[in-house]
Design a protein around this motif. Structure first.
Motif, PDB file in Angstrom:
ATOM      1  N   CYS A   1       0.856  -1.166   0.000  1.00 58.65           N
ATOM      2  CA  CYS A   1       0.000   0.000   0.000  1.00 58.65           C
ATOM      3  C   CYS A   1       0.906   1.235   0.000  1.00 58.65           C
ATOM      4  O   CYS A   1       1.983   1.217   0.611  1.00 58.65           O
ATOM      5  CB  CYS A   1      -0.873  -0.031   1.255  1.00 58.65           C
ATOM      6  SG  CYS A   1      -1.951   1.389   1.466  1.00 58.65           S
ATOM      7  N   ALA A   2       0.468   2.293  -0.649  1.00 56.02           N
ATOM      8  CA  ALA A   2       1.307   3.477  -0.745  1.00 56.02           C
ATOM      9  C   ALA A   2       0.452   4.734  -0.775  1.00 56.02           C
ATOM     10  O   ALA A   2      -0.670   4.728  -1.297  1.00 56.02           O
ATOM     11  CB  ALA A   2       2.160   3.406  -2.004  1.00 56.02           C
ATOM     12  N   GLN A   3       1.009   5.776  -0.213  1.00 51.30           N
ATOM     13  CA  GLN A   3       0.365   7.081  -0.280  1.00 51.30           C
ATOM     14  C   GLN A   3       1.238   8.017  -1.102  1.00 51.30           C
ATOM     15  O   GLN A   3       2.432   8.170  -0.814  1.00 51.30           O
ATOM     16  CB  GLN A   3       0.133   7.669   1.106  1.00 51.30           C
ATOM     17  CG  GLN A   3      -0.607   9.006   1.057  1.00 51.30           C
ATOM     18  CD  GLN A   3      -0.798   9.604   2.430  1.00 51.30           C
ATOM     19  OE1 GLN A   3       0.019  10.391   2.906  1.00 51.30           O
ATOM     20  NE2 GLN A   3      -1.894   9.256   3.073  1.00 51.30           N
ATOM     21  N   GLY A   4       0.625   8.645  -2.082  1.00 52.62           N
ATOM     22  CA  GLY A   4       1.363   9.554  -2.943  1.00 52.62           C
ATOM     23  C   GLY A   4       1.332  10.974  -2.431  1.00 52.62           C
ATOM     24  O   GLY A   4       0.970  11.255  -1.282  1.00 52.62           O
ATOM     25  N   SER A   5       1.704  11.886  -3.302  1.00 58.48           N
ATOM     26  CA  SER A   5       1.766  13.297  -2.971  1.00 58.48           C
ATOM     27  C   SER A   5       0.694  14.025  -3.770  1.00 58.48           C
ATOM     28  O   SER A   5       0.797  14.116  -5.006  1.00 58.48           O
ATOM     29  CB  SER A   5       3.155  13.846  -3.312  1.00 58.48           C
ATOM     30  OG  SER A   5       3.225  15.231  -3.049  1.00 58.48           O
TER      31      SER A   5
ATOM     32  N   ARG B   1       5.440   5.937  -8.856  1.00 61.23           N
ATOM     33  CA  ARG B   1       6.357   5.392  -7.864  1.00 61.23           C
ATOM     34  C   ARG B   1       7.287   6.472  -7.312  1.00 61.23           C
ATOM     35  O   ARG B   1       7.575   6.510  -6.113  1.00 61.23           O
ATOM     36  CB  ARG B   1       7.170   4.250  -8.471  1.00 61.23           C
ATOM     37  CG  ARG B   1       8.068   3.572  -7.461  1.00 61.23           C
ATOM     38  CD  ARG B   1       8.767   2.369  -8.043  1.00 61.23           C
ATOM     39  NE  ARG B   1       9.752   1.852  -7.104  1.00 61.23           N
ATOM     40  CZ  ARG B   1      10.537   0.822  -7.342  1.00 61.23           C
ATOM     41  NH1 ARG B   1      10.456   0.182  -8.504  1.00 61.23           N
ATOM     42  NH2 ARG B   1      11.402   0.410  -6.453  1.00 61.23           N
ATOM     43  N   ALA B   2       7.745   7.368  -8.187  1.00 63.92           N
ATOM     44  CA  ALA B   2       8.690   8.406  -7.763  1.00 63.92           C
ATOM     45  C   ALA B   2       8.051   9.411  -6.802  1.00 63.92           C
ATOM     46  O   ALA B   2       8.758  10.104  -6.080  1.00 63.92           O
ATOM     47  CB  ALA B   2       9.242   9.130  -8.984  1.00 63.92           C
ATOM     48  N   ARG B   3       6.732   9.479  -6.801  1.00 64.67           N
ATOM     49  CA  ARG B   3       6.060  10.470  -5.971  1.00 64.67           C
ATOM     50  C   ARG B   3       5.431   9.869  -4.723  1.00 64.67           C
ATOM     51  O   ARG B   3       4.700  10.555  -4.005  1.00 64.67           O
ATOM     52  CB  ARG B   3       4.992  11.191  -6.791  1.00 64.67           C
ATOM     53  CG  ARG B   3       5.524  11.948  -7.971  1.00 64.67           C
ATOM     54  CD  ARG B   3       6.430  13.093  -7.575  1.00 64.67           C
ATOM     55  NE  ARG B   3       5.732  14.157  -6.888  1.00 64.67           N
ATOM     56  CZ  ARG B   3       5.199  15.214  -7.483  1.00 64.67           C
ATOM     57  NH1 ARG B   3       5.290  15.346  -8.786  1.00 64.67           N
ATOM     58  NH2 ARG B   3       4.583  16.137  -6.778  1.00 64.67           N
ATOM     59  N   ILE B   4       5.712   8.617  -4.450  1.00 63.66           N
ATOM     60  CA  ILE B   4       5.184   7.982  -3.252  1.00 63.66           C
ATOM     61  C   ILE B   4       5.926   8.507  -2.028  1.00 63.66           C
ATOM     62  O   ILE B   4       7.155   8.492  -1.980  1.00 63.66           O
ATOM     63  CB  ILE B   4       5.298   6.448  -3.319  1.00 63.66           C
ATOM     64  CG1 ILE B   4       4.428   5.901  -4.460  1.00 63.66           C
ATOM     65  CG2 ILE B   4       4.922   5.825  -1.981  1.00 63.66           C
ATOM     66  CD1 ILE B   4       2.949   6.192  -4.309  1.00 63.66           C
ATOM     67  N   LYS B   5       5.145   8.925  -1.033  1.00 65.63           N
ATOM     68  CA  LYS B   5       5.752   9.446   0.192  1.00 65.63           C
ATOM     69  C   LYS B   5       5.839   8.400   1.290  1.00 65.63           C
ATOM     70  O   LYS B   5       6.751   8.425   2.113  1.00 65.63           O
ATOM     71  CB  LYS B   5       4.944  10.648   0.678  1.00 65.63           C
ATOM     72  CG  LYS B   5       4.975  11.852  -0.235  1.00 65.63           C
ATOM     73  CD  LYS B   5       4.148  12.988   0.325  1.00 65.63           C
ATOM     74  CE  LYS B   5       4.735  13.546   1.601  1.00 65.63           C
ATOM     75  NZ  LYS B   5       3.959  14.719   2.091  1.00 65.63           N
ATOM     76  N   TYR B   6       4.838   7.526   1.334  1.00 69.13           N
ATOM     77  CA  TYR B   6       4.793   6.516   2.398  1.00 69.13           C
ATOM     78  C   TYR B   6       4.461   5.155   1.807  1.00 69.13           C
ATOM     79  O   TYR B   6       3.604   5.046   0.920  1.00 69.13           O
ATOM     80  CB  TYR B   6       3.739   6.883   3.449  1.00 69.13           C
ATOM     81  CG  TYR B   6       3.999   8.192   4.129  1.00 69.13           C
ATOM     82  CD1 TYR B   6       3.302   9.337   3.768  1.00 69.13           C
ATOM     83  CD2 TYR B   6       4.969   8.293   5.145  1.00 69.13           C
ATOM     84  CE1 TYR B   6       3.548  10.548   4.381  1.00 69.13           C
ATOM     85  CE2 TYR B   6       5.220   9.511   5.754  1.00 69.13           C
ATOM     86  CZ  TYR B   6       4.513  10.634   5.362  1.00 69.13           C
ATOM     87  OH  TYR B   6       4.766  11.830   5.982  1.00 69.13           O
ATOM     88  N   TRP B   7       5.132   4.134   2.351  1.00 70.38           N
ATOM     89  CA  TRP B   7       4.906   2.755   1.958  1.00 70.38           C
ATOM     90  C   TRP B   7       4.485   1.932   3.167  1.00 70.38           C
ATOM     91  O   TRP B   7       4.974   2.173   4.276  1.00 70.38           O
ATOM     92  CB  TRP B   7       6.177   2.134   1.393  1.00 70.38           C
ATOM     93  CG  TRP B   7       6.666   2.696   0.106  1.00 70.38           C
ATOM     94  CD1 TRP B   7       7.580   3.686  -0.065  1.00 70.38           C
ATOM     95  CD2 TRP B   7       6.277   2.306  -1.209  1.00 70.38           C
ATOM     96  NE1 TRP B   7       7.788   3.928  -1.386  1.00 70.38           N
ATOM     97  CE2 TRP B   7       7.002   3.097  -2.123  1.00 70.38           C
ATOM     98  CE3 TRP B   7       5.382   1.354  -1.720  1.00 70.38           C
ATOM     99  CZ2 TRP B   7       6.870   2.973  -3.511  1.00 70.38           C
ATOM    100  CZ3 TRP B   7       5.240   1.218  -3.091  1.00 70.38           C
ATOM    101  CH2 TRP B   7       5.980   2.030  -3.971  1.00 70.38           C
TER     102      TRP B   7
END
Length: 122
Positions: free
Chosen positions: A96-100, A106-112
């Motif tokens: 799961c990932a949270q972007g910006s 993928r390059a803009r994902i802030k949290y994994w």
């Protein structure tokens, strides 16, 4: 700081279904894109699905179109990934990932999240 905790992974036979859940805690504004990525053995991490702050669902990876579905429950700060008609090629660690903002590349994902393993046997 945002914490993402996945659940729902496991082992299933081909043709089966699983539902992954991602619970977000910490400072979650609700204004950021959420996504599911996966990484299979020896493969690059790829985005499977994304949902934008507006609730609009982004494009699915070609390999999962028509089989996977992303959704969210804002009241529970939880994002889901319903996976149907699973195939052995779906075997991977799912993240799961949270972007910006509205960016979920993928390059803009802030949290994994830490990931949850999905194994599909033939």
């Amino acid at each position: 700081q945002v914490q993402l905790v996945e659940s729902g992974g496991g082992s299933v036979q081909a043709g089966g279904s699983l539902r992954l859940a991602c619970a977000a805690s910490g400072y979650t504004s609700g204004h950021n894109c959420m996504a599911w990525f996966r990484q299979g053995p020896g493969k690059e991490r790829e985005r499977v699905a994304a949902i934008y702050p507006s609730g609009v669902i982004g494009s699915y990876a070609d390999s999962v179109k028509g089989r996977f579905s992303i959704s969210q429950d804002n009241a529970k700060n939880t994002v889901y990934l319903q996976m149907n008609s699973l195939k052995p090629d779906d075997t991977a660690m799912y993240y799961c990932a949270q972007g910006s903002g509205s960016w979920c590349t993928r390059a803009r994902i802030k949290y994994w999240g830490q990931g949850t393993q999905v194994t599909v046997s033939s």
